[in-house]
Design a protein around this motif. Structure first.
Motif, short mmCIF file in Angstrom:
data_model
loop_
_atom_site.label_atom_id
_atom_site.label_comp_id
_atom_site.label_asym_id
_atom_site.label_seq_id
_atom_site.Cartn_x
_atom_site.Cartn_y
_atom_site.Cartn_z
N GLU A 632 0.75 -1.06 0.12
CA GLU A 632 0.31 0.15 0.05
C GLU A 632 0.94 1.27 -0.35
OE1 GLU A 632 1.19 -1.62 3.71
OE2 GLU A 632 0.15 -2.27 2.70
N ASP A 633 2.23 1.26 0.46
CA ASP A 633 3.26 2.17 0.15
C ASP A 633 3.89 2.65 -1.45
OD1 ASP A 633 2.50 2.79 2.93
OD2 ASP A 633 4.20 1.44 3.36
N VAL A 634 3.31 1.33 -2.33
CA VAL A 634 4.18 2.26 -3.57
C VAL A 634 3.08 3.36 -4.51
CG1 VAL A 634 4.34 0.80 -5.47
CG2 VAL A 634 4.54 -0.30 -3.41
N VAL A 635 3.96 4.49 -4.72
CA VAL A 635 3.00 5.06 -5.35
C VAL A 635 2.65 5.15 -6.83
CG1 VAL A 635 3.17 7.21 -3.39
CG2 VAL A 635 5.25 6.21 -5.83
N SER A 636 2.14 5.47 -8.04
CA SER A 636 2.00 5.65 -8.69
C SER A 636 3.29 6.20 -9.64
CB SER A 636 1.06 7.02 -9.68
OG SER A 636 -0.09 6.24 -9.05
N GLU A 637 4.67 6.94 -9.99
CA GLU A 637 5.81 6.54 -10.07
C GLU A 637 6.56 5.76 -9.71
OE1 GLU A 637 4.46 9.14 -7.76
OE2 GLU A 637 4.17 10.30 -8.97
N GLU A 638 6.46 4.53 -9.04
CA GLU A 638 7.43 4.23 -9.05
C GLU A 638 6.91 2.35 -9.36
OE1 GLU A 638 10.47 3.36 -8.15
OE2 GLU A 638 10.99 5.98 -7.38
N TYR A 670 -3.16 1.99 -12.31
CA TYR A 670 -2.36 1.59 -11.02
C TYR A 670 -3.16 2.72 -10.37
CZ TYR A 670 -0.15 1.28 -7.09
OH TYR A 670 0.40 1.09 -5.17
N VAL A 671 -3.53 2.24 -9.13
CA VAL A 671 -4.05 3.21 -8.10
C VAL A 671 -4.12 2.63 -6.39
CG1 VAL A 671 -6.17 4.16 -6.60
CG2 VAL A 671 -6.64 3.92 -9.07
#
Length: 784
Positions: A632-638, A670-671
């Protein structure tokens, strides 16, 4: 915790006290020895270590300098440990396995002959501590990959001592091959009625054959048992895989006169067996390239070969490439054998079934449960093969996502099997009827999703499969309108695992329970004495009686091939597998009319050299979902870096609806922190490997990400898989390497250009350069 030296001295003092060397009450006479427990206010003089036992000049000077403090110094007796063996108390994982290992002092020469194992003290308590949230989970699915601490290394001699003694040279095959008498070799012209060349072996009642390698077996006449499973004559052949990494296949002759073919149509040399009770077994070469998996995963290299040994222990009398007869016991060969309780239980299913269940029940349900490494999967496979002699199809619900039987790890799956299976799990992987992707080898991170998946698969069997009539009548007279269910559970039976196990048992309402016992004293399931099903009848009015089974005997295979190795070879086998092409006219119940089992393997190229699919992530997928701790900590940029080199599951929605244009604006669907779909509205098609990612610019404002995907799933099944789910599983190291010999003229991938691998030492300070150390043996002070 006390040190090893303190423990050694404490044990030695106790031993001396028992032998009367040190009195319990210290002497009070002026010339007697000093008290054993001096006053805590008086400083103690350090005892000389054994390696400094000789008196030196520096020691004498130190003693002369301390004369003025003689009143505050206690003269100690000579070190008794110098002339005696060192006794070290070692605690294993179980209190009952504690031992005293005696070895020579460090200054003496040590060899294997100087090591002896003495019986240790009784356990502190025979009652096992109840589970608590603060106590580490005993996870059988993930603990095999955990870091090994020193206590486990020290306990290795004790673990090897529990293995049964190997009687090297003992007879495994009573069958004595004699060409022209009980072994007949034929060409294509000789066996025109069978269509292919091969070898016919005549097996008498009571004779046994232990085979190594691969073959295709057809029983033409008589009766035999294959790994304890009775077979009847039929023109349907069985694929046999018998590697060193699993118990070798045993063929035993039984009593029977039934024939599947007119013996008169065979060559004249076999006409004499027309009225005899001998079994005629037709053996053929099996070409699947399964031996090539050992080139990729070197742990399994040569498991199908004889290692060049052609002597009185291993021979090749069948004249078939890749098939050997094992005549005598060797240290690295383990034949298949069933404990007495297994044989008694399997024999009860060797007769045609009789209906003893209420009419309201969907069909027979068999649940197999027990601790890890007790033989649950082997027994469940034997039970499956036995039931297939009376039912045309048998369903298999796999709840052990760490040691799956028909799929790679990380998936709960429902399979419908129509042909017996003779070989380890990685040789008969299939596309299941329905499955759900968990993404981990243990359900501890997602127990709710795990239970929902199991419940959905059981309901699917009960409604869609159990009493569904599919196809015509079986030519062998087997039952076609009932599909029994076998439920294989995981070996995690403590704490949370015990609660999951209990819920699965109540969910499936088994008609038969096969419960494996443990050789650990005082063993119970979880923190209670719950054995079998409840004392009251279930909703159907049927009360099952648990059948107690003894665990499979330990063997050298458990130490040579760990569960982590089995998971690795399963993933490698899956991505190099060649599955049968799907029929255009498919049955409404997928894989019920044709079992999609692996046909062969393509091991010509490593995964880093196979041409992948190039897929636009924004066009091919509606959602990209991450599961597992920290996802849940993975952001869209990564998201691109996270997917690079990942094992993913292809998931389809049962009622697919096209997404609106507003969902297609972003190039990557991705959300962050989006939960996966529920098991009631989705299913998993298969696994894939994202070997790399790239970016292409369609317009100046909207760059698209391209995924390079490897998967054995055929394109017809991938059409509706619009969800891409990544879990915790990773590709094994063996799958990343290039196994080709670049020095022999083969253009392989250079060592420095193999994806995902860093050769040489990583510079200090680089993030992710050092191996992550996971400590699973840390406990609080009160748990020590």
């Amino acid at each position: 915790m006390i040190s090893a030296v303190a423990a050694r001295k404490t044990a030695q003092a106790t031993l001396q006290k028992q032998q009367g060397i040190i009195p319990d009450v210290p002497s009070s006479s002026p010339g007697g020895p000093p008290p054993s427990n001096p006053s805590p206010n008086l400083p103690l003089k350090r005892k000389p270590s054994p390696r400094h036992s000789k008196t030196s000049s520096s020691t004498k000077k130190r003693k002369r300098g301390n004369k003025k403090n003689a009143a505050h110094t206690i003269d100690l007796e000579p070190d008794v440990f110098q002339s005696q063996r060192e006794v070290i108390v070692i605690e294993s994982d179980d209190d009952e396995d504690r031992q005293l290992i005696s070895q020579v002092p460090s200054d003496a020469s040590q060899d294997d002959s100087d090591i002896e194992i003495l019986p240790g003290p009784p356990p502190l308590s025979s009652k096992r501590r109840a589970w608590s949230p603060s106590m580490p989970l005993d996870d059988s699915s993930s603990s095999d990959e955990a870091e090994i601490d020193m206590s486990e290394l020290i306990d290795l001699p004790a673990r090897f001592s529990r293995l049964p003694a190997i009687d090297v040279g003992a007879t495994l095959s009573t069958f004595v091959p004699t060409p022209g008498k009980n072994v007949y070799h034929f060409s294509d012209a000789d066996l025109a009625v069978l269509g292919e060349k091969g070898t016919i072996v005549v097996v008498e009642q009571g004779e046994s054959l232990c085979v190594l390698g691969t073959c295709r077996l057809t029983l033409l006449k008589g009766a035999i048992s294959l790994n304890g499973v009775p077979l009847q004559p039929s023109l349907n052949s069985h694929r046999v895989f018998s590697p060193r990494s699993s118990p070798l296949v045993m063929i035993e002759g039984q009593t029977g006169t039934k024939s599947a073919i007119d013996i008169s149509s065979l060559p004249p040399s076999l006409h004499c067996y027309k009225q005899s009770k001998s079994a005629l077994v037709f053996l053929q070469e099996l070409q699947t390239a399964v031996e090539g998996l050992g080139r990729i995963c070197r742990t399994f290299e040569g498991v199908f070969d004889s290692y060049g040994r052609q002597d009185d222990s291993i021979s090749s009398p069948f004249q078939l490439p890749g098939l050997y007869l094992v005549q005598k016991q060797a240290r690295d060969l383990v034949p298949f054998s069933m404990p007495p309780t297994w044989s008694e239980t399997i024999s009860t299913f060797s007769t045609p079934p009789t209906s003893t269940l209420p009419s309201s029940r969907a069909g027979p349900t068999y649940l197999v449960k027990g601790p890890k490494k007790c033989g649950k999967s082997t027994f469940a496979r034997t039970l499956l093969n036995t039931l297939l002699s009376h039912y045309s199809r048998v369903a298999y619900l796999e709840c052990d996502i760490g040691q799956s039987e028909f799929t790679p790890p990380g998936i709960v799956a429902l399979n419908v099997v129509s042909n017996p299976l003779f070989g380890p799990a990685y040789t008969h992987l299939t596309f299941p009827v329905r499955s759900h992707f968990i993404g981990s080898t243990t359900p501890k991170a997602s127990p709710t999703a795990y239970l929902e998946g199991v419940r959905n698969l059981y309901e699917f069997w009960r409604i869609e499969i159990a009493n569904a009539y599919v196809g015509d009548d079986d030519p062998d007279g087997r039952v076609v309108d009932t599909v029994p269910l076998i439920v294989n559970t995981m070996g995690w039976i403590k704490g949370l695992g015990a609660d999951l196990m209990r819920q699965i048992e109540e969910m499936v309402e088994p008609s038969e329970i096969f419960e494996f016992q443990s050789d650990e004293p005082g063993f119970t399931y979880g923190d209670q004495n719950h054995i079998g099903f409840s004392d009251t009848p279930n909703a159907g009015g049927y009360e099952p009686v648990p059948r107690k089974l003894e665990p499979a005997p330990s063997s050298v295979l458990s130490t040579s091939f760990t569960p982590a190795d089995q998971r690795t070879i399963s993933i490698i086998s899956y991505f190099h597998a060649i599955f049968p092409s799907l029929s255009k006219q498919r049955n409404p119940y997928p894989n019920l009319d044709n079992q999609s089992c692996i046909q062969s393997w393509d091991v010509s190229l490593p995964l880093c050299a196979i041409a992948p699919y190039e897929v636009d992530i924004g066009v091919a997928f509606d959602q990209v979902i991450l599961t597992g701790p920290g996802s849940e900590d993975v952001v869209s940029e990564e998201i691109g870096r996270v997917l690079n080199g990942a094992l993913v599951g292809f998931v389809q929605l049962d009622h697919h609806q096209s997404q609106g244009k507003e969902d297609k604006i972003a190039s990557i669907p991705y959300v962050q922190a989006r939960p996966p779909p529920s098991a009631s509205e989705s299913s998993c098609i298969g696994l894939g490997l994202i070997r790399g990612t790239s970016t292409t610019t369609v317009t100046t404002t909207s760059p698209n990400m391209i995924l390079h995907i490897l998967t054995p799933v055929p394109p017809p099944l991938l059409a509706n898989a619009r969800l891409l789910v990544k879990g915790e599983m990773e590709l094994p190291i063996w799958g990343m390497l290039d196994f080709r010999d670049t020095g022999g003229g083969v253009a392989g991938v250079e060592q420095g250009r193999v994806p995902y691998l860093q050769w040489g030492r990583v510079p200090e300070g680089v993030v992710g350069g050092d191996k992550r150390r996971v400590r699973r043996n840390l406990m609080r002070r009160g748990q020590a």
